[in-house]
Motif scaffolding. Structure first.
Motif: not given
Ligand code: GLP
Length: 271
Positions: A37, A65, A137, A170, A212
Protein backbone atom coordinates in the motif's frame (compact mmCIF):
# COMPACT_ATOMS: atom_id res chain seq x y z
CA UNK A 1 -2.24 0.40 22.93
CA UNK A 2 0.29 3.14 22.22
CA UNK A 3 -1.11 5.81 19.94
CA UNK A 4 1.63 7.99 18.51
CA UNK A 5 0.56 11.05 16.56
CA UNK A 6 3.13 12.67 14.32
CA UNK A 7 2.90 15.98 12.45
CA UNK A 8 3.08 14.55 8.96
CA UNK A 9 3.73 11.53 6.77
CA UNK A 10 7.51 11.90 6.86
CA UNK A 11 7.77 11.97 10.64
CA UNK A 12 5.29 9.05 10.87
CA UNK A 13 7.47 7.05 8.45
CA UNK A 14 10.66 7.96 10.26
CA UNK A 15 9.23 6.89 13.62
CA UNK A 16 8.03 3.57 12.22
CA UNK A 17 11.37 2.84 10.55
CA UNK A 18 13.29 3.66 13.74
CA UNK A 19 11.12 1.16 15.65
CA UNK A 20 11.71 -1.54 13.04
CA UNK A 21 15.45 -0.84 12.97
CA UNK A 22 15.50 -1.13 16.78
CA UNK A 23 13.96 -4.62 16.55
CA UNK A 24 16.47 -5.65 13.86
CA UNK A 25 19.39 -4.44 16.01
CA UNK A 26 18.10 -6.30 19.08
CA UNK A 27 17.38 -9.48 17.12
CA UNK A 28 19.20 -9.62 13.78
CA UNK A 29 17.24 -12.71 12.66
CA UNK A 30 13.88 -11.26 13.64
CA UNK A 31 10.74 -12.13 11.72
CA UNK A 32 9.00 -9.11 10.23
CA UNK A 33 5.49 -9.13 8.84
CA UNK A 34 5.41 -6.70 5.94
CA UNK A 35 2.58 -4.76 4.33
CA UNK A 36 1.91 -3.16 0.97
CA UNK A 37 0.00 0.00 0.00
CA UNK A 38 0.98 3.63 -0.24
CA UNK A 39 1.17 4.03 3.55
CA UNK A 40 4.35 2.00 4.30
CA UNK A 41 6.34 3.29 1.31
CA UNK A 42 7.88 6.12 3.39
CA UNK A 43 8.84 3.65 6.11
CA UNK A 44 10.54 1.43 3.54
CA UNK A 45 12.40 4.44 2.13
CA UNK A 46 13.70 5.27 5.60
CA UNK A 47 14.79 1.66 6.13
CA UNK A 48 16.62 1.73 2.79
CA UNK A 49 18.45 4.89 3.93
CA UNK A 50 19.36 3.21 7.21
CA UNK A 51 20.62 0.18 5.32
CA UNK A 52 22.80 2.45 3.17
CA UNK A 53 24.18 3.82 6.43
CA UNK A 54 25.00 0.35 7.76
CA UNK A 55 21.80 -1.35 9.00
CA UNK A 56 22.30 -5.05 8.28
CA UNK A 57 19.21 -7.03 7.26
CA UNK A 58 21.03 -10.14 6.09
CA UNK A 59 19.50 -12.41 8.74
CA UNK A 60 16.02 -10.82 8.80
CA UNK A 61 13.14 -13.05 7.77
CA UNK A 62 9.95 -11.57 6.29
CA UNK A 63 6.38 -12.66 5.62
CA UNK A 64 4.07 -10.46 3.60
CA UNK A 65 0.43 -10.10 4.49
CA UNK A 66 -1.17 -10.72 1.14
CA UNK A 67 -1.12 -10.99 -2.64
CA UNK A 68 -3.68 -10.66 -5.39
CA UNK A 69 -4.84 -14.05 -6.63
CA UNK A 70 -3.94 -14.77 -10.22
CA UNK A 71 -0.82 -12.60 -10.29
CA UNK A 72 2.71 -12.96 -9.07
CA UNK A 73 6.05 -11.43 -9.70
CA UNK A 74 7.34 -11.72 -13.23
CA UNK A 75 10.62 -9.86 -13.46
CA UNK A 76 10.68 -10.25 -17.22
CA UNK A 77 7.65 -7.96 -17.52
CA UNK A 78 7.87 -4.19 -17.33
CA UNK A 79 6.69 -2.80 -14.02
CA UNK A 80 3.49 -1.41 -15.48
CA UNK A 81 2.31 -4.83 -16.60
CA UNK A 82 2.77 -6.50 -13.28
CA UNK A 83 0.83 -5.06 -10.38
CA UNK A 84 1.58 -7.91 -8.00
CA UNK A 85 2.46 -7.19 -4.40
CA UNK A 86 5.57 -9.28 -4.98
CA UNK A 87 6.64 -6.72 -7.55
CA UNK A 88 5.70 -3.88 -5.20
CA UNK A 89 7.88 -5.33 -2.43
CA UNK A 90 10.74 -5.90 -4.81
CA UNK A 91 10.62 -2.32 -6.10
CA UNK A 92 9.90 -0.53 -2.84
CA UNK A 93 12.16 -2.46 -0.48
CA UNK A 94 13.68 -5.82 -1.29
CA UNK A 95 15.93 -4.88 -4.20
CA UNK A 96 17.42 -2.03 -2.16
CA UNK A 97 18.38 -3.95 1.00
CA UNK A 98 20.27 -7.11 1.86
CA UNK A 99 17.35 -9.31 2.90
CA UNK A 100 18.20 -12.80 1.65
CA UNK A 101 15.58 -13.65 -1.05
CA UNK A 102 15.28 -17.10 0.52
CA UNK A 103 14.16 -15.47 3.75
CA UNK A 104 11.47 -13.34 2.18
CA UNK A 105 7.99 -14.84 1.85
CA UNK A 106 5.12 -13.40 -0.15
CA UNK A 107 1.93 -15.36 -0.79
CA UNK A 108 2.05 -17.00 -4.20
CA UNK A 109 -0.77 -15.46 -6.22
CA UNK A 110 -0.18 -17.95 -9.02
CA UNK A 111 -0.52 -21.11 -7.01
CA UNK A 112 -2.69 -23.90 -8.45
CA UNK A 113 -3.47 -25.11 -4.96
CA UNK A 114 -4.56 -22.10 -2.89
CA UNK A 115 -5.78 -24.13 0.09
CA UNK A 116 -2.53 -26.14 0.23
CA UNK A 117 -0.47 -22.99 -0.20
CA UNK A 118 -2.29 -21.17 2.61
CA UNK A 119 -1.72 -24.10 4.96
CA UNK A 120 1.97 -24.17 4.02
CA UNK A 121 2.28 -20.40 4.60
CA UNK A 122 0.86 -20.71 8.11
CA UNK A 123 3.27 -23.58 8.82
CA UNK A 124 6.24 -21.56 7.58
CA UNK A 125 5.33 -18.69 9.92
CA UNK A 126 5.18 -21.15 12.82
CA UNK A 127 8.48 -22.79 11.79
CA UNK A 128 10.12 -19.36 11.77
CA UNK A 129 9.05 -18.98 15.40
CA UNK A 130 6.17 -16.58 14.73
CA UNK A 131 6.21 -12.94 13.71
CA UNK A 132 8.08 -10.50 15.94
CA UNK A 133 6.58 -7.36 14.44
CA UNK A 134 3.70 -7.14 12.03
CA UNK A 135 3.45 -3.89 10.07
CA UNK A 136 -0.06 -2.95 8.94
CA UNK A 137 -1.90 -0.23 7.10
CA UNK A 138 -5.66 0.05 7.02
CA UNK A 139 -7.90 -0.18 3.97
CA UNK A 140 -10.64 2.35 3.21
CA UNK A 141 -13.25 -0.22 4.29
CA UNK A 142 -11.35 -0.83 7.52
CA UNK A 143 -9.59 -4.01 6.44
CA UNK A 144 -6.27 -5.39 7.59
CA UNK A 145 -4.39 -7.11 4.76
CA UNK A 146 -7.33 -8.27 2.61
CA UNK A 147 -9.62 -9.28 5.46
CA UNK A 148 -12.71 -7.71 4.01
CA UNK A 149 -15.88 -6.80 5.93
CA UNK A 150 -17.43 -9.98 7.27
CA UNK A 151 -14.11 -11.84 7.70
CA UNK A 152 -13.96 -13.72 10.97
CA UNK A 153 -11.78 -12.08 13.56
CA UNK A 154 -10.31 -15.58 14.10
CA UNK A 155 -9.64 -16.17 10.38
CA UNK A 156 -6.48 -17.81 9.04
CA UNK A 157 -4.57 -17.45 5.76
CA UNK A 158 -6.97 -18.09 2.89
CA UNK A 159 -8.45 -16.81 -0.36
CA UNK A 160 -10.77 -13.84 0.11
CA UNK A 161 -13.03 -11.98 -2.34
CA UNK A 162 -12.30 -8.25 -2.50
CA UNK A 163 -15.01 -5.77 -1.55
CA UNK A 164 -16.29 -3.18 -4.01
CA UNK A 165 -14.63 -0.42 -2.01
CA UNK A 166 -11.27 -2.19 -2.04
CA UNK A 167 -11.52 -2.79 -5.78
CA UNK A 168 -12.35 0.91 -6.30
CA UNK A 169 -9.57 2.13 -3.95
CA UNK A 170 -6.89 -0.18 -5.27
CA UNK A 171 -7.90 0.44 -8.87
CA UNK A 172 -7.38 4.17 -8.34
CA UNK A 173 -4.09 3.80 -6.46
CA UNK A 174 -2.42 1.05 -8.52
CA UNK A 175 -4.19 -0.55 -11.46
CA UNK A 176 -5.46 2.54 -13.29
CA UNK A 177 -1.92 3.92 -13.65
CA UNK A 178 -0.89 0.64 -15.26
CA UNK A 179 -3.59 0.99 -17.90
CA UNK A 180 -5.43 -2.10 -16.63
CA UNK A 181 -9.21 -2.03 -17.12
CA UNK A 182 -11.27 -2.05 -13.93
CA UNK A 183 -12.93 -5.38 -14.83
CA UNK A 184 -9.53 -6.98 -15.45
CA UNK A 185 -8.14 -6.41 -12.00
CA UNK A 186 -8.02 -9.43 -9.68
CA UNK A 187 -11.18 -9.91 -7.63
CA UNK A 188 -9.60 -12.30 -5.12
CA UNK A 189 -6.52 -12.32 -2.93
CA UNK A 190 -4.57 -14.63 -0.67
CA UNK A 191 -4.41 -13.01 2.73
CA UNK A 192 -3.18 -13.78 6.21
CA UNK A 193 -6.22 -14.02 8.46
CA UNK A 194 -6.99 -11.76 11.39
CA UNK A 195 -6.26 -14.68 13.72
CA UNK A 196 -2.88 -15.12 12.01
CA UNK A 197 -2.06 -11.42 12.36
CA UNK A 198 -3.08 -11.32 16.02
CA UNK A 199 -0.46 -13.97 16.81
CA UNK A 200 2.35 -11.52 15.97
CA UNK A 201 4.16 -10.51 19.15
CA UNK A 202 4.07 -6.82 18.25
CA UNK A 203 1.77 -4.99 15.90
CA UNK A 204 2.48 -1.62 14.35
CA UNK A 205 -0.36 -0.07 12.40
CA UNK A 206 0.19 3.05 10.30
CA UNK A 207 -2.30 5.46 8.77
CA UNK A 208 -2.00 8.86 7.22
CA UNK A 209 -4.18 11.43 5.48
CA UNK A 210 -7.65 12.84 6.13
CA UNK A 211 -9.27 10.17 3.94
CA UNK A 212 -8.40 7.62 6.67
CA UNK A 213 -9.63 9.71 9.62
CA UNK A 214 -13.13 8.17 9.89
CA UNK A 215 -12.01 4.57 9.53
CA UNK A 216 -9.12 5.05 11.99
CA UNK A 217 -11.56 6.39 14.61
CA UNK A 218 -13.89 3.43 13.99
CA UNK A 219 -11.04 0.92 14.21
CA UNK A 220 -9.50 2.27 17.42
CA UNK A 221 -12.56 3.50 19.27
CA UNK A 222 -15.61 1.90 17.67
CA UNK A 223 -17.27 -1.37 18.66
CA UNK A 224 -15.42 -4.56 17.79
CA UNK A 225 -16.89 -5.87 14.55
CA UNK A 226 -16.02 -8.17 11.69
CA UNK A 227 -17.39 -5.42 9.44
CA UNK A 228 -14.21 -3.42 10.19
CA UNK A 229 -11.56 -6.05 10.64
CA UNK A 230 -8.96 -3.54 11.89
CA UNK A 231 -11.06 -3.27 15.08
CA UNK A 232 -9.13 -6.46 15.93
CA UNK A 233 -6.40 -4.06 17.07
CA UNK A 234 -8.49 -3.87 20.25
CA UNK A 235 -8.07 -7.62 20.80
CA UNK A 236 -4.32 -8.00 20.56
CA UNK A 237 -2.61 -9.24 23.68
CA UNK A 238 0.92 -8.09 22.85
CA UNK A 239 2.42 -4.67 22.24
CA UNK A 240 0.51 -2.49 19.83
CA UNK A 241 1.71 0.78 18.40
CA UNK A 242 -0.54 2.83 16.17
CA UNK A 243 1.37 5.55 14.35
CA UNK A 244 -0.76 8.27 12.78
CA UNK A 245 -0.27 11.68 11.25
CA UNK A 246 -2.34 14.67 12.43
CA UNK A 247 -4.87 14.24 9.62
CA UNK A 248 -5.67 10.58 10.11
CA UNK A 249 -5.91 11.15 13.89
CA UNK A 250 -8.25 14.12 13.57
CA UNK A 251 -11.53 12.24 14.22
CA UNK A 252 -10.40 10.35 17.32
CA UNK A 253 -12.63 11.10 20.31
CA UNK A 254 -9.70 10.64 22.65
CA UNK A 255 -7.26 12.73 20.63
CA UNK A 256 -6.33 15.08 23.47
CA UNK A 257 -5.93 12.18 25.89
CA UNK A 258 -3.59 10.33 23.50
CA UNK A 259 -1.49 13.47 23.10
CA UNK A 260 -1.38 13.98 26.88
CA UNK A 261 -0.32 10.37 27.45
CA UNK A 262 2.44 10.69 24.83
CA UNK A 263 3.74 13.85 26.54
CA UNK A 264 3.61 12.22 29.97
CA UNK A 265 5.52 9.19 28.67
CA UNK A 266 8.18 11.52 27.31
CA UNK A 267 8.37 13.33 30.65
CA UNK A 268 8.72 10.06 32.59
CA UNK A 269 11.16 8.54 30.07
CA UNK A 270 8.69 5.73 29.30
CA UNK A 271 8.73 6.01 25.51
C1 GLP B 1 -4.44 -2.89 0.38
C2 GLP B 1 -3.61 -3.83 1.24
C3 GLP B 1 -3.65 -3.45 2.70
C4 GLP B 1 -3.36 -1.97 2.85
C5 GLP B 1 -4.42 -1.19 2.11
C6 GLP B 1 -4.30 0.32 2.26
O1 GLP B 1 -5.77 -3.22 0.35
N1 GLP B 1 -4.04 -5.17 1.08
O2 GLP B 1 -2.69 -4.22 3.41
O3 GLP B 1 -3.36 -1.61 4.22
O4 GLP B 1 -4.29 -1.53 0.72
O5 GLP B 1 -3.51 0.86 1.28
P1 GLP B 1 -2.93 2.33 1.32
O6 GLP B 1 -1.80 2.29 2.29
O7 GLP B 1 -2.46 2.58 -0.08
O8 GLP B 1 -4.03 3.22 1.75
Amino acid sequence: MDIVIKDNYDSMSNYAAQKIAGIIKDKPDCVLGLATGGTPIGTYRELIKMHQQGLDLSAVRTFNLDEYFGVGIDLTKPYDQDQSYARFMHEELLKHVNINPQNSHIPDGRTNDPAGFCKWYEEEIKKAGGIDLQLLGIGGDGHWAFNEPGSSLMSRTRIEALSKQTLDDNYESFYKKAGVKREQMPHFAITMGIGTILEARNIMMLANGSQKADVVALALEGPLTSQITATAVQLHSGAITVVLDNESASKLKGLQHYRDVANLKKEYGLE
